[in-house]
Design an enzyme around this catalytic site. Structure first.
Site, PDB file in Angstrom:
ATOM      1  N   ASN A  69      13.525  10.107  29.525  1.00 11.45           N
ATOM      2  CA  ASN A  69      13.217  10.553  28.179  1.00 11.45           C
ATOM      3  C   ASN A  69      14.127   9.887  27.151  1.00 11.45           C
ATOM      4  O   ASN A  69      15.015   9.105  27.497  1.00 11.45           O
ATOM      5  CB  ASN A  69      13.320  12.076  28.110  1.00 11.45           C
ATOM      6  CG  ASN A  69      12.369  12.677  27.114  1.00 11.45           C
ATOM      7  OD1 ASN A  69      12.078  12.102  26.081  1.00 11.45           O
ATOM      8  ND2 ASN A  69      11.874  13.858  27.420  1.00 11.45           N
ATOM      9  N   HIS A  99      38.232   3.418  34.548  1.00 12.97           N
ATOM     10  CA  HIS A  99      39.483   2.660  34.601  1.00 12.97           C
ATOM     11  C   HIS A  99      40.438   3.330  35.581  1.00 12.97           C
ATOM     12  O   HIS A  99      40.419   4.555  35.741  1.00 12.97           O
ATOM     13  CB  HIS A  99      40.164   2.633  33.224  1.00 12.97           C
ATOM     14  CG  HIS A  99      39.383   1.909  32.184  1.00 12.97           C
ATOM     15  ND1 HIS A  99      39.529   0.576  31.959  1.00 12.97           N
ATOM     16  CD2 HIS A  99      38.444   2.330  31.312  1.00 12.97           C
ATOM     17  CE1 HIS A  99      38.725   0.195  30.992  1.00 12.97           C
ATOM     18  NE2 HIS A  99      38.043   1.253  30.571  1.00 12.97           N
ATOM     19  N   LYS A 150      30.502  14.060  42.158  1.00 14.80           N
ATOM     20  CA  LYS A 150      30.433  13.766  43.594  1.00 14.80           C
ATOM     21  C   LYS A 150      28.973  13.733  44.035  1.00 14.80           C
ATOM     22  O   LYS A 150      28.102  14.276  43.360  1.00 14.80           O
ATOM     23  CB  LYS A 150      31.178  14.835  44.394  1.00 14.80           C
ATOM     24  CG  LYS A 150      32.659  14.876  44.109  1.00 14.80           C
ATOM     25  CD  LYS A 150      33.338  15.960  44.901  1.00 14.80           C
ATOM     26  CE  LYS A 150      34.825  15.981  44.543  1.00 14.80           C
ATOM     27  NZ  LYS A 150      35.531  17.108  45.130  1.00 14.80           N
TER      28      LYS A 150
END
Length: 170
Positions: A69, A99, A150
């Site tokens: 969308n 980073h 995760k």
């Protein structure tokens, strides 16, 4: 004569204008948008208007019978794969660059990226953020506003910050 750095900046500028101004315009039907994205190596079935594709070296793959969308963000520091029969609501962020933590002089250290994969049949609700290296298993639902840090096992409802499995789905 222009330096190579100037040429690289100019190429990035052209790519940004092409992908994020012209191709994502409300005046471009999704069928044409698919063709315009393909010119930069992206394979998409259906992406709505005003989505942002990052400058990275990664590619976007959006499978058959899948749509994304409006106002979604695709980082593209690495590949992003959304497989078949998925629904991606508005303002979902696929962030696959990050980073290392640097020293006190500059905490945002060396950049790195990992791919993101959304397996078949998933529903990603609005304003979800998916972080680097995540695979969302087949048939999952990710609730609105969740931050997925995760991997998600198949056929589950995930919600929260960070996202946790709150229900098994059949």
């Amino acid at each position: 004569m222009k330096t190579p750095y100037t040429l690289i900046k100019f190429a990035r500028y052209i790519k940004n204008v092409w992908l994020n101004s012209i191709s994502s315009s409300p005046f471009i039907p999704y069928q044409l948008r698919r063709i315009l994205y393909k010119l930069y190596g992206h394979q998409v079935s259906r992406i709505f208007l005003n989505c942002f594709l990052g400058y990275g070296p990664g590619h976007l793959y959006v499978g058959k019978n899948t749509y994304c969308n409006s106002l979604c963000f695709f980082d593209l520091g690495n590949d992003i794969t959304i497989k078949d029969n998925c629904c991606v609501a508005m303002q979902v962020s696929f962030v696959n660059s990050t980073h290392d933590i640097g020293d006190s002089e500059m905490r945002g250290g060396r950049g790195k990226s990992k791919p993101i994969v959304v397996e078949d049949g998933c529903w990603i609700c609005s304003r979800v953020t998916i972080l680097p290296g995540v695979t969302i298993g087949k048939g999952c639902v990710i609730a609105a506003g969740a931050v997925v840090t995760k991997d998600c096992l198949p056929n589950g409802l995930y919600a929260g910050v960070p996202a946790k499995r709150i229900k098994d789905l059949k």
